[in-house]
Scaffold this motif. Structure first.
Motif, PDB file in Angstrom:
ATOM      1  N   THR A   1       1.276  -1.205  -0.347  1.00 27.32           N
ATOM      2  CA  THR A   1       0.058   0.152   0.462  1.00 27.32           C
ATOM      3  C   THR A   1       1.164   1.304   0.007  1.00 27.32           C
ATOM      4  O   THR A   1       1.747   1.571   0.875  1.00 27.32           O
TER       5      THR A   1
ATOM      6  N   SER B   1      -4.399   0.212  -1.615  1.00 34.23           N
ATOM      7  CA  SER B   1      -3.770   2.163  -0.545  1.00 34.23           C
ATOM      8  C   SER B   1      -5.224   2.986  -0.113  1.00 34.23           C
ATOM      9  O   SER B   1      -5.156   3.909   0.655  1.00 34.23           O
TER      10      SER B   1
ATOM     11  N   ARG C   1       0.947   8.625  -5.356  1.00 36.70           N
ATOM     12  CA  ARG C   1       1.084   9.531  -3.955  1.00 36.70           C
ATOM     13  C   ARG C   1       0.910  11.143  -4.322  1.00 36.70           C
ATOM     14  O   ARG C   1       0.795  11.750  -4.127  1.00 36.70           O
TER      15      ARG C   1
ATOM     16  N   ARG D   1      -7.464   1.631   2.822  1.00 31.21           N
ATOM     17  CA  ARG D   1      -6.948   2.189   4.439  1.00 31.21           C
ATOM     18  C   ARG D   1      -6.603   3.855   3.780  1.00 31.21           C
ATOM     19  O   ARG D   1      -7.418   4.105   5.549  1.00 31.21           O
ATOM     20  N   GLU D   2      -6.610   4.458   3.179  1.00 34.79           N
ATOM     21  CA  GLU D   2      -7.024   5.769   3.122  1.00 34.79           C
ATOM     22  C   GLU D   2      -8.056   6.257   3.582  1.00 34.79           C
ATOM     23  O   GLU D   2      -8.014   6.750   4.849  1.00 34.79           O
TER      24      GLU D   2
ATOM     25  N   GLN E   1      -9.169   5.115   7.562  1.00 35.77           N
ATOM     26  CA  GLN E   1      -8.424   5.601   8.371  1.00 35.77           C
ATOM     27  C   GLN E   1      -9.409   6.643   9.395  1.00 35.77           C
ATOM     28  O   GLN E   1      -8.940   7.932   9.729  1.00 35.77           O
TER      29      GLN E   1
ATOM     30  N   SER F   1      -2.305  10.521   2.422  1.00 38.12           N
ATOM     31  CA  SER F   1      -2.289  11.985   3.376  1.00 38.12           C
ATOM     32  C   SER F   1      -3.320  13.017   3.283  1.00 38.12           C
ATOM     33  O   SER F   1      -3.272  13.437   4.758  1.00 38.12           O
TER      34      SER F   1
ATOM     35  N   LYS G   1       1.149   4.941   0.786  1.00 41.17           N
ATOM     36  CA  LYS G   1       0.841   6.085   2.125  1.00 41.17           C
ATOM     37  C   LYS G   1       0.304   6.789   1.494  1.00 41.17           C
ATOM     38  O   LYS G   1       1.199   8.089   0.884  1.00 41.17           O
TER      39      LYS G   1
END
Length: 462
Positions: free
Chosen positions: A234, A332, A448, A335-336, A339, A238, A236
């Motif tokens: 995954t 990815s 990203r 999960r983002e 969260q 933001s 990351k």
């Protein structure tokens, strides 16, 4: 705990590897040209050698492989030599009997010794972790018990670890052990770095022994006490894009609606049930009645992440496999959004939906399913892909450039549908793509960067 004679890593047998490296070096040298020559200046001798090499290495009778496969093993040629020596001893000269006896003894020792050695050992394998991610370093524990008073030499762990790296040599050796002392229980630990998602060991794992001559290998199954699930890699992220939601929750991103969390929006008269901590004392004194702060509320938004697993639209490109990276990109995003408190639905194939709740265990279960996902071979129609489970607030479809040619024929996509496109042919940005990722470059960095840019644009436009 000790690890004597441990030879770990993804390596082949030394003899085979040396021969293979020599062949590759010679083949590469033949193809190299001086730096000051042009690309099309190939000599006739080089062209002829390439043609002869291709003719000599072609399999003209593939149907006969199963009948002569035993000749690939050293013991096969020893049996042929022993048979030839027997014929010489019977029809030509008595010296043939000496050679026949020597070869027969060699074969007998090379077969009986490994077979007897394997009868006296038991093996158990386990992992120090239950879950990992692609590229993580995990420790594998191998416990071997030897009931014989003499040591056992030359053990190797085969299968279950290097399935994606096995070449035509069929060598899947994961680790080799030099010596197991007699009347002992030994524990060996080595580091393993999985490069592909899945459940490891991926297949049947054996311990083999070909000592002393290496002409025949005796095998014994390893008892796998615990397995490890390797999640897809995954990236990351933001931030998330700005999209409205109506289902309120105590978790999630703050919305500019009346609530009890977040920043202050305004002030209002006190209502029954308001906390005294929200009282604006300066305004209360001025108006001679209780005035409280009006704060933001948290909203749990709906999103569906669709991973297109149609085998007809995926292919290998220079840097990666588009199907595997589609799963990684989808994981990815899941999960983002999880969260940030979103209500996430993961769809990997038509009619296969997974609701990712706010609990950490639900996210782990979803990643477990993605780790062990085996896509269907059937073609997925574009209608079932874009329609989805329901009409969520937001839908992101992770697909490839080949699918985007079919998307243009769909008229009812909705304004909440976005496409993350993996381009394996470097054809440029697609008009309907929300994010366009070139598979021939660094996919993680592109995801990203483009994701942050899109999220920034949605918040700036608000």
């Amino acid at each position: 705990m000790g690890n004597p004679g441990l030879w770990a890593g993804h390596r082949k047998h030394m003899r085979t590897g040396t021969i293979l490296c020599a062949l590759l070096a010679n083949h590469s040298y033949d193809q190299m040209s001086p730096s000051n020559s042009t690309s099309d200046s190939i000599s006739p001798a080089t062209s002829l050698s390439k043609r002869l090499f291709s003719i000599a290495n072609r399999n003209y009778f593939p149907w006969a492989d199963r009948y002569v496969y035993w000749l690939k093993q050293p013991i096969g040629w020893l049996i042929v030599g022993a048979f030839a020596a027997l014929l010489i001893g019977v029809f030509l000269a008595p010296q043939g009997w000496v050679m026949f006896a020597a070869l027969t003894t060699l074969i007998a020792i090379g077969v009986v010794w490994p077979w007897v050695s394997m009868r006296g050992i038991t093996c158990q394998m386990s992992f120090k972790r239950r879950r990992a991610t692609e590229g993580d370093t995990v420790q594998v524990i191998l416990r071997i018990r030897n009931i014989y008073p003499w040591p056992v030499w030359g053990l190797a762990v085969e299968g279950g670890f290097l399935a994606e790296h096995v070449t035509d040599t069929d060598d899947s050796t994961a680790v080799a052990l030099a010596r197991i002392p007699g009347w002992s229980t030994n524990e060996f630990v080595w580091d393993f770095e999985p490069t592909r998602r899945g459940q490891y060991p991926t297949s049947k794992t054996d311990v083999s022994n070909a000592f002393p001559f290496g002409i025949w290998s005796a095998k014994k199954s390893i008892d796998v006490v615990s397995r490890i699930i390797v999640w897809p890699l995954t990236v990351k992220l933001s931030s998330i894009p700005l999209v409205g939601g109506n289902e309120f929750s105590s978790a999630g991103v703050m919305m500019d609606r009346a609530g009890h969390e977040g920043d202050i929006l305004a002030v209002r008269p006190y209502r029954q049930g308001d906390s005294l901590r929200d009282v604006h004392w300066a305004q209360t004194a001025r108006h001679n009645r209780f005035i409280v702060y009006e704060r933001q509320s948290a909203a749990r938004r709906d999103i569906e992440v669709v991973i297109d697993t149609d085998p007809t639209i995926h292919e290998d490109c220079a840097q990666s496999n588009s199907l595997e990276w589609g799963i990684r990109v989808g994981a990815s995003l899941i999960r983002e959004f999880h969260q940030h408190g979103w209500n996430v639905t993961c769809t990997v194939q038509p009619q296969k939906h997974s609701n990712v709740g706010p609990q950490r265990s639900r996210l782990e279960s979803t990643l477990d399913r993605l780790a062990t996902l085996v896509p269907d071979e059937a073609t997925i129609p574009i209608e079932s892909l874009v329609n989805g489970k329901a009409k969520p607030t937001f839908r992101i479809i992770v697909t490839t450039a080949a699918r985007m040619e079919q998307v243009s024929s769909q008229s009812d996509l909705g304004s909440a549908t976005r496409f993350v496109v993996l381009d394996t042919q470097s054809t440029g940005e697609h008009r309907s793509a929300w994010l366009n990722i070139n598979c021939n470059e660094d996919i993680a960095s592109q995801l990203r960067k483009e994701w942050e840019r899109r999220c920034h644009d949605t918040w700036s436009a608000n």
